[in-house]
Design a protein around this motif. Structure first.
Motif, PDB file in Angstrom:
ATOM      1  N   GLY A 102     -27.151  19.060 -12.032  1.00  0.00           N
ATOM      2  CA  GLY A 102     -28.399  19.795 -12.197  1.00  0.00           C
ATOM      3  C   GLY A 102     -29.147  19.983 -10.882  1.00  0.00           C
ATOM      4  N   ARG A 103     -28.860  19.138  -9.926  1.00  0.00           N
ATOM      5  CA  ARG A 103     -29.490  19.252  -8.611  1.00  0.00           C
ATOM      6  C   ARG A 103     -28.831  20.311  -7.742  1.00  0.00           C
ATOM      7  NH1 ARG A 103     -29.525  13.939  -9.661  1.00  0.00           N
ATOM      8  NH2 ARG A 103     -27.377  13.833  -8.976  1.00  0.00           N
ATOM      9  N   GLY A 104     -27.658  20.767  -8.148  1.00  0.00           N
ATOM     10  CA  GLY A 104     -26.944  21.748  -7.347  1.00  0.00           C
ATOM     11  C   GLY A 104     -25.577  21.233  -6.937  1.00  0.00           C
ATOM     12  N   LEU A 105     -24.976  21.936  -5.972  1.00  0.00           N
ATOM     13  CA  LEU A 105     -23.631  21.564  -5.523  1.00  0.00           C
ATOM     14  C   LEU A 105     -23.718  20.530  -4.409  1.00  0.00           C
ATOM     15  CD1 LEU A 105     -20.524  22.088  -5.521  1.00  0.00           C
ATOM     16  CD2 LEU A 105     -20.947  23.877  -3.825  1.00  0.00           C
ATOM     17  N   GLU A 106     -23.109  19.383  -4.651  1.00  0.00           N
ATOM     18  CA  GLU A 106     -23.029  18.337  -3.622  1.00  0.00           C
ATOM     19  C   GLU A 106     -21.668  18.397  -2.970  1.00  0.00           C
ATOM     20  OE1 GLU A 106     -23.700  14.402  -5.133  1.00  0.00           O
ATOM     21  OE2 GLU A 106     -25.188  15.138  -6.561  1.00  0.00           O
ATOM     22  N   ALA A 121     -22.489  31.726  -6.494  1.00  0.00           N
ATOM     23  CA  ALA A 121     -23.008  31.144  -5.254  1.00  0.00           C
ATOM     24  C   ALA A 121     -23.877  29.962  -5.639  1.00  0.00           C
ATOM     25  CB  ALA A 121     -23.812  32.188  -4.485  1.00  0.00           C
ATOM     26  N   ALA A 122     -23.336  28.782  -5.513  1.00  0.00           N
ATOM     27  CA  ALA A 122     -24.062  27.592  -5.960  1.00  0.00           C
ATOM     28  C   ALA A 122     -25.130  27.202  -4.943  1.00  0.00           C
ATOM     29  CB  ALA A 122     -23.098  26.440  -6.162  1.00  0.00           C
ATOM     30  N   THR A 123     -26.238  26.723  -5.445  1.00  0.00           N
ATOM     31  CA  THR A 123     -27.291  26.195  -4.576  1.00  0.00           C
ATOM     32  C   THR A 123     -26.888  24.805  -4.109  1.00  0.00           C
ATOM     33  OG1 THR A 123     -28.840  27.308  -6.021  1.00  0.00           O
ATOM     34  CG2 THR A 123     -29.759  25.719  -4.453  1.00  0.00           C
ATOM     35  N   PRO A 124     -26.933  24.562  -2.810  1.00  0.00           N
ATOM     36  CA  PRO A 124     -26.607  23.200  -2.362  1.00  0.00           C
ATOM     37  C   PRO A 124     -27.643  22.209  -2.886  1.00  0.00           C
ATOM     38  CG  PRO A 124     -26.644  24.753  -0.508  1.00  0.00           C
ATOM     39  CD  PRO A 124     -27.221  25.473  -1.686  1.00  0.00           C
ATOM     40  N   ALA A 125     -27.186  21.071  -3.326  1.00  0.00           N
ATOM     41  CA  ALA A 125     -28.108  20.027  -3.782  1.00  0.00           C
ATOM     42  C   ALA A 125     -28.939  19.550  -2.599  1.00  0.00           C
ATOM     43  CB  ALA A 125     -27.322  18.873  -4.388  1.00  0.00           C
ATOM     44  N   GLN A 126     -30.227  19.389  -2.817  1.00  0.00           N
ATOM     45  CA  GLN A 126     -31.080  18.911  -1.735  1.00  0.00           C
ATOM     46  C   GLN A 126     -30.863  17.424  -1.477  1.00  0.00           C
ATOM     47  OE1 GLN A 126     -32.844  20.879   0.418  1.00  0.00           O
ATOM     48  NE2 GLN A 126     -31.599  22.320  -0.754  1.00  0.00           N
ATOM     49  N   THR A 127     -30.508  16.720  -2.515  1.00  0.00           N
ATOM     50  CA  THR A 127     -30.210  15.305  -2.315  1.00  0.00           C
ATOM     51  C   THR A 127     -29.061  14.938  -3.243  1.00  0.00           C
ATOM     52  OG1 THR A 127     -31.137  13.085  -2.181  1.00  0.00           O
ATOM     53  CG2 THR A 127     -31.868  14.440  -4.024  1.00  0.00           C
ATOM     54  N   ALA A 128     -28.202  14.060  -2.740  1.00  0.00           N
ATOM     55  CA  ALA A 128     -26.988  13.728  -3.482  1.00  0.00           C
ATOM     56  C   ALA A 128     -27.305  12.809  -4.663  1.00  0.00           C
ATOM     57  CB  ALA A 128     -25.985  13.055  -2.554  1.00  0.00           C
ATOM     58  N   THR A 129     -26.359  12.720  -5.577  1.00  0.00           N
ATOM     59  CA  THR A 129     -26.450  11.784  -6.696  1.00  0.00           C
ATOM     60  C   THR A 129     -26.777  10.387  -6.160  1.00  0.00           C
ATOM     61  OG1 THR A 129     -24.885  13.063  -7.983  1.00  0.00           O
ATOM     62  CG2 THR A 129     -25.079  10.733  -8.547  1.00  0.00           C
ATOM     63  N   HIS A 185     -29.611  -1.231  -4.024  1.00  0.00           N
ATOM     64  CA  HIS A 185     -29.278  -0.718  -5.349  1.00  0.00           C
ATOM     65  C   HIS A 185     -29.186   0.802  -5.251  1.00  0.00           C
ATOM     66  CE1 HIS A 185     -29.335  -4.325  -7.802  1.00  0.00           C
ATOM     67  NE2 HIS A 185     -30.408  -4.748  -7.145  1.00  0.00           N
ATOM     68  N   LYS A 186     -28.839   1.450  -6.359  1.00  0.00           N
ATOM     69  CA  LYS A 186     -28.725   2.909  -6.338  1.00  0.00           C
ATOM     70  C   LYS A 186     -30.036   3.544  -5.892  1.00  0.00           C
ATOM     71  CE  LYS A 186     -25.198   4.154  -9.717  1.00  0.00           C
ATOM     72  NZ  LYS A 186     -24.911   4.865 -10.969  1.00  0.00           N
ATOM     73  N   THR A 187     -29.921   4.471  -4.969  1.00  0.00           N
ATOM     74  CA  THR A 187     -31.104   5.178  -4.492  1.00  0.00           C
ATOM     75  C   THR A 187     -30.703   6.593  -4.105  1.00  0.00           C
ATOM     76  OG1 THR A 187     -32.796   5.240  -2.762  1.00  0.00           O
ATOM     77  CG2 THR A 187     -30.688   4.296  -2.156  1.00  0.00           C
ATOM     78  N   THR A 188     -31.670   7.460  -4.001  1.00  0.00           N
ATOM     79  CA  THR A 188     -31.354   8.791  -3.485  1.00  0.00           C
ATOM     80  C   THR A 188     -31.305   8.716  -1.968  1.00  0.00           C
ATOM     81  OG1 THR A 188     -33.667   9.448  -3.264  1.00  0.00           O
ATOM     82  CG2 THR A 188     -32.612   9.903  -5.383  1.00  0.00           C
ATOM     83  N   ARG A 189     -30.582   9.635  -1.399  1.00  0.00           N
ATOM     84  CA  ARG A 189     -30.517   9.710   0.055  1.00  0.00           C
ATOM     85  C   ARG A 189     -31.905  10.056   0.606  1.00  0.00           C
ATOM     86  NH1 ARG A 189     -26.869   8.594   4.525  1.00  0.00           N
ATOM     87  NH2 ARG A 189     -28.450   8.858   6.102  1.00  0.00           N
ATOM     88  N   ALA A 190     -32.658  10.835  -0.147  1.00  0.00           N
ATOM     89  CA  ALA A 190     -34.004  11.222   0.314  1.00  0.00           C
ATOM     90  C   ALA A 190     -34.894   9.992   0.446  1.00  0.00           C
ATOM     91  CB  ALA A 190     -34.622  12.221  -0.664  1.00  0.00           C
ATOM     92  N   ALA A 191     -34.852   9.118  -0.563  1.00  0.00           N
ATOM     93  CA  ALA A 191     -35.666   7.900  -0.502  1.00  0.00           C
ATOM     94  C   ALA A 191     -35.195   7.020   0.652  1.00  0.00           C
ATOM     95  CB  ALA A 191     -35.576   7.144  -1.826  1.00  0.00           C
ATOM     96  N   LEU A 192     -33.889   6.963   0.822  1.00  0.00           N
ATOM     97  CA  LEU A 192     -33.343   6.132   1.898  1.00  0.00           C
ATOM     98  C   LEU A 192     -33.776   6.662   3.264  1.00  0.00           C
ATOM     99  CD1 LEU A 192     -31.368   3.689   2.316  1.00  0.00           C
ATOM    100  CD2 LEU A 192     -29.652   5.414   2.886  1.00  0.00           C
TER     101      LEU A 192
END
Lengths: 432, 432
Positions: free
Chosen positions: B262-266, B341-349, B400-407
């Motif tokens: 749902g975030r886009g293409l990773e 044309a997929a939107t690139p995900a702004q942040t990965a899973t 623990h699991k985190t988004t790359r954005a938070a990291l």
């Protein structure tokens, strides 16, 4: 050139067990995706099964019901007959033959049918301009039939190996990880519903042997020859064998191996030792693995689920989608008329062997065993003798490379000495 | 129905390096085998390369020589143009375009060309009724393009992962097994001739990134989007990282991962930690591996040689044999017009991350790091601080699991504290 057809591809599905129901679900739930990929709609015209009233977790209301699979196979509104009935003869065979005679393409998951009647069915398909595909019959969701038939068509295949019965691999893995006896691990697999109605199909290697015979045909351009597969089940593998193998850096797997050499066609499905650090050695639980050696590609390893609704239905749908896209590949990768009747090899390629036997508590017993091996030309790489238990001493031997014929001669001589209790266990060590 | 053609299939081969020479050898040496399997002869009409006089270990005397690959691609006696020139533009692109415009089928091993121009070339192929196949462009001899495009066509693909640059895997394996620094392992790979003329193509992840972008397109029905692949090379991976990862039960691999959520293409090609006991973790040396997760099939793992004459030529021949048999599959598994044309995900899973940083010898330094992580919502799973070396203390953290954005927010705050020397190393831990 004329473009590919955009008419819907219409399926008739016979057999609505878990796999059949899985195929129906995919066709219903992924309609748009399948159409995008194939360029045409995939539809179901009619279905057939023994019990019409069973709840299969998916609606069948929009499909015609046909009690007789043969009649289903011949319907004018069926382009592809999907056979998921099972069994080497009976209704499955009759319906597949009827479909092919009517020029319908056939997709089947039926390894027994093809192992016993593959050559005749391939000929029938070609005579009628139909294709007969069976990816789901071997190693579940692993696309090994397509890899061998198509991707590796530029290779001389030198060997195909595989762990292709998840139940046996589960039993052997549980014996090792939980220290269970064969009987206890078998009972556990039975309680989990992993065993066929006739368990010998699993633990006797028959089911996996069917699969091996199909792979050998494609790999070597030979007619399917299930009757010449050397079959040995896992029933004689003991927890002692598993532990000893592990100590020496090996795992025991029910391993299918086929080769075509100057000696003829080798096909065996038997417990073998493989290096513990190899991909085959690391394969735990119910997963399947196929290892293909080609003269150009080197070694290709493919791993995945060998059974279950999703993986098997995935393989069926791969074949259906090929047909939808107009792909027309011969059943065994070459025209049926070009497949040769290979002579079974009288003895397999030389290999090292693992031997376990119980020596009687008699003077000179070990010397007699060693002499029998030496007289047959079998040389010993490693040997261990353990303390006597109840007047028998376990002896483990790893031989250097030898032919099975020489080994059998040695084992016969050993039996004649009277110093060995029971029949020795002899397992091939397969290089990977 | 009209039967398949039995006319010879005529190849024009441009590029006669090791792979091109390998293809010529297969066509010459396996003529009968190929004819048996395809039902028609495979012939070579003409070849092209920069240097006519080089000894390639195979006779080219019976083929027309054509200096210009574009002219070769357009010859009337060429049915399939085999492009083994390489490069994303220049003669390779010009010749492939010319072949497709002339309605010729094209087989190529050129990942850069397809990663940059795949969508336009797929459209061109379809406009001209030609097929464009590229099995050899991804993971050498492993039939992953065919598996994704055809065998798994009944699946929604949920993730594709792969170790697809043998040179990087060789370097990382040597660092671990021999305790070499990155620079020493790099020099060793260079001395063995494993590196591209521009080593950044290998160690920067570009070559493997090209391959990942092609797999993502097929897996998700999206237009090839190499420019949105997050690329991170292996140059910052240290022997310390490898040892620490190993202590925690992980291996570090240059791992490509793609998902459509749902975030886009990773799409990422970066050093990641994977469990040491997983198939990816056990992959040593120059071998490649691709792991495909599908909603029906579960997980399929494919392993094999990712480069070299035989494996790459094997893949080229698989595509040639498909064309010889009349198989017509769209370039990326669906008509080019249907690829989105997929939107690139702004942040990965979200995923757990491994962090390594050097703390300055100041009071409260570790507390500041911990606070910065906490403020960004990144929680700590495991942490180790080591003795100070030259006034810096190495600190290892597994989150623990985190988004790359938070990291990244946490890492920025950590940089602002002034207690960390250099830039911290942050590697994703990928579940397998």
């Amino acid at each position: 050139m004329s473009g590919p057809t955009t008419e819907p591809l219409r399926l008739g599905i016979a057999g609505l067990g878990t796999v059949g129901a899985g195929v129906v679900k995919i066709v219903r739930q992924k309609s748009a995706l399948l159409q995008d990929r194939a360029g045409r709609r995939i539809e179901i015209s009619a279905v057939s099964a023994r019990n019409r009233d069973k709840d299969r977790g998916v609606s069948l209301a929009s499909y015609d019901w046909q009690d007789d699979p043969v009649a289903l196979a011949q319907r004018d509104d069926v382009d592809v007959f999907v056979e998921l009935v099972g069994g080497s003869d009976g209704p499955a065979k009759a319906a597949v033959e009827a479909a092919l005679k009517a020029g319908k393409d056939v997709v089947t998951a039926n390894k027994a049918l093809l192992a016993h009647h593959g050559q005749a069915l391939a000929e029938l398909a070609e005579q009628n301009g139909a294709v007969l595909r069976f990816e789901a019959a071997v190693a579940g969701g692993i696309p090994v039939i397509k890899a061998l038939t198509e991707s590796l068509a530029g290779n001389d295949i030198t060997r195909v190996m595989g762990v292709m019965n998840g139940t046996c691999n589960y039993i052997l893995t549980r014996m090792e990880s939980a220290g269970l006896s064969y009987a206890a691990a078998f009972a556990e697999a039975d309680a989990l519903g992993f065993l066929e109605a006739d368990p010998e199909l699993d633990v006797g290697g028959i089911d996996a042997g069917h699969k091996l015979a199909l792979l050998a045909s494609i790999a070597f351009g030979t007619q399917v020859a299930f009757s010449s597969v050397e079959l040995e089940g896992i029933g004689r593998v003991s927890i002692d064998d598993i532990r000893q193998a592990s100590d020496m850096g090996y795992k025991i797997k029910l391993l299918g191996v086929c080769r075509l050499t100057g000696r003829g066609l080798e096909q065996s499905m038997s417990p073998c030792l493989v290096p513990a650090t190899s991909p085959l050695g690391q394969l735990d639980g119910g997963t399947n693995m196929v290892v293909i050696d080609g003269d150009q590609v080197g070694q290709i390893v493919m791993r995945g689920a060998g059974a279950g609704e999703g993986p098997t239905a995935s393989a069926v749908m791969g074949d259906v989608m090929d047909i939808a896209r107009g792909t027309r590949v011969t059943t065994f990768g070459a025209p049926a008329s070009r497949l040769v009747a290979a002579t079974p090899a009288q003895t397999a390629t030389p290999a090292p062997y693992y031997l376990r036997m119980n020596l009687a508590d008699k003077p000179g017993a070990l010397a007699k065993v060693a002499a029998a091996l030496g007289d047959a030309g079998v040389s010993i790489h490693r040997m261990r003798q353990y303390d006597h238990i109840d007047s028998a001493a376990p002896v483990l031997i790893v031989t250097h490379k030898t032919t099975r014929a020489a080994l059998d001669q040695a084992l016969e001589a050993i039996a004649g000495t009277g110093v060995v209790q029971d029949t020795p266990v002899a397992l091939r060590i397969e290089a990977v």
